[in-house]
Design an enzyme around this catalytic site. Structure first.
Site, PDB file in Angstrom:
ATOM      1  N   CYS A  54     -15.113  39.476  49.299  1.00 22.62           N
ATOM      2  CA  CYS A  54     -13.741  39.124  48.899  1.00 22.62           C
ATOM      3  C   CYS A  54     -13.428  39.596  47.488  1.00 22.62           C
ATOM      4  CB  CYS A  54     -13.538  37.615  48.982  1.00 22.62           C
ATOM      5  SG  CYS A  54     -13.883  36.902  50.603  1.00 22.62           S
ATOM      6  N   ARG A 455       9.553  15.867  52.852  1.00 21.46           N
ATOM      7  CA  ARG A 455      10.725  15.001  52.959  1.00 21.46           C
ATOM      8  C   ARG A 455      11.808  15.651  53.828  1.00 21.46           C
ATOM      9  NH1 ARG A 455      12.683  12.996  47.156  1.00 21.46           N
ATOM     10  NH2 ARG A 455      14.137  11.851  48.488  1.00 21.46           N
TER      11      ARG A 455
END
Length: 465
Positions: A54, A455
């Site tokens: 990586c 929310r």
């Protein structure tokens, strides 16, 4: 010379593959059982062990100055721990019935058989290389191993021209585009998808597209490469699509990887729909009590969709190795699955995702609601507050969180970890709104962006009920 079972009644553990999963397994097994109880033989066809693939784009780009900084443990260090590590040795056959493997010395060609009591298959992945004219020309590079990275750096040092083409716009593609920009190249990314980063939904990929163009990268989407042209000296000179030709002094292939399972399949071991080996929760190859497999050569259970998935990431490979080594060493451990979390960046743009995309949810038959919000990484009045976009997917009616994608600047990507934990706990978006997250103006608004999305998702789920 062929080798029989371990001497003095000791068991022998044979490991195929010397990187993250394989050497993590070998090291963990050695911690549990000493050399007087367990012989460990590890075969690796390359020159290096236990390194961070990586990190290669950041080494190529110059952020990591030295290759050896990517090596977590050298071959010598493994040998000091009592692991018989054999570099430049490729396993060419697994005899399951006879419990032995045939290995070939890459340099001399000499072959021999080694018996095992327990076997670990950690053969990794192979990069996708297109079967196109010119794909093997000098100047065309894959980026999978440290050797690949060194070969690319050597080409960068020799190349007089400054035009680079990256084929593919997944994680490797965008990271290599950044590396080449950092090296002063003019970069064109040719991508067969409608937007970069196919691990995101297209609307979020579009944000990445715009940001990459803002960094001076030329994005060519919805384009299929048909051939690579070469100059009189045989080196690559252009990438050709159906509609255009893009000059190239070098080409980097970032098309992705596939599980390297040809050896295992030849031995009759089971693979899944994605070509990866199938294992149980203890990482044993299904139907074989003394064979384990881990890393980029296996498929894993997605805890959100309930289906097998191919997710080649170093985080998983190291965890697989720990589980395998514990079990092979006489202990007990399991790997329950993944939720599909990944982060990346291109220059200062951070990209993150976890869980399911919209098309993943549709494929498994889930109904869902989606919301997308914009917020800031810090309190809006605090210096350095940067915009980020958060997309959240929740199951219709139940409100169970299904996935989150985040694109933004500093402080955006690691917020996906909140969602990864929520997915693992099978939380609803309404439950997420009550999470007690850390707050101070330098770190977050009063309502963290992930909770703002939760929310909004809660309200949408309630309205659709």
């Amino acid at each position: 010379m062929d080798e029989g079972r371990g001497d003095g009644g000791r068991e022998r553990l044979v490991v195929i593959g010397g990187d993250a999963a394989g050497m993590s397994a070998a090291s963990q097994a050695r911690r549990l059982r000493g050399p007087d109880e367990l012989d460990i033989v590890a075969f690796e066809r390359g020159h290096f062990t236990s390194y961070s693939a990586c990190g290669i784009p950041y080494w190529v780009g110059g952020e990591v100055p030295e290759r050896d900084q990517l090596v977590a443990r050298t071959p010598g260090e493994h040998r000091e721990r009592g692991i018989d590590l054999r570099l430049r040795t490729e396993v060419t056959e697994i005899d399951v019935a006879g419990q032995r493997v045939r290995a070939r010395d890459v340099d001399s060609g000499a072959e021999s058989w080694t018996a095992y009591d327990k076997l670990v298959i950690a053969t990794g992945a192979r990069p996708v290389r297109p079967d196109l004219p010119g794909a093997d020309a000098p100047g065309v590079h894959g980026v999978q191993t440290l050797g690949d990275g060194q070969a690319l750096l050597d080409t960068l040092a020799r190349t007089r021209g400054r035009k680079a083409v990256v084929v593919g716009a997944g994680y490797i593609g965008v990271e290599m585009a950044e590396a080449l920009i950092n090296r002063g190249f003019e970069v064109t990314v040719v991508n067969r998808g409608k937007e970069p980063m196919s691990t995101l939904d297209p609307d979020m990929g579009r944000l990445v597209h715009r940001a990459m163009e803002g960094l001076g990268i030329t994005m060519v989407n919805d384009a299929e490469v048909t051939k690579l042209l070469t100059a009189e000296d045989g080196r690559v000179r252009a990438v050709v699509t159906e509609d255009a030709e893009y000059p190239a002094d070098l080409v980097v292939l970032g098309i992705g990887v596939r599980p390297e399972t040809a050896l295992a399949q030849s031995a009759g071991l089971p693979v899944g729909a994605h070509g990866g080996l199938l294992t149980d929760l203890a990482m044993r190859v299904r139907g074989h009590g003394n064979i384990w497999a881990g890393g980029d050569c296996v498929e894993v259970l997605n805890l959100v969709s309930g289906q097998e998935q191919y997710v080649p990431l170093g985080t998983h490979a190291n965890k697989h190795g720990q589980v395998i080594g514990t079990n092979a060493g006489g202990g007990y451990a399991t790997f329950p699955g993944v939720v599909g979390t990944a982060v990346s960046k291109v220059c200062d743009l951070e990209i993150a995702r976890t869980g399911l995309r919209e098309k993943d949810a549709r494929r498994v038959g889930l109904r869902f609601e989606t919301v997308t919000i914009e917020s800031t990484s810090r309190a809006g009045y605090y210096p350095g507050a940067a915009l980020m976009t958060v997309k959240m997917i929740a199951e219709h009616r139940t409100g169970r969180l299904l996935g989150v994608q985040i694109v933004g600047r500093e402080g955006a990507a690691k917020r996906v970890d909140i969602a990864a934990v929520a997915l693992t706990a099978r939380m609803t978006v309404e439950q997420m709104t009550a999470l007690d997250l850390g707050y101070a103006p330098p770190f977050s608004p009063v309502w963290d962006p992930v909770l703002v999305a939760a929310r909004k998702a809660t309200a949408k789920v309630r309205a659709a009920a």
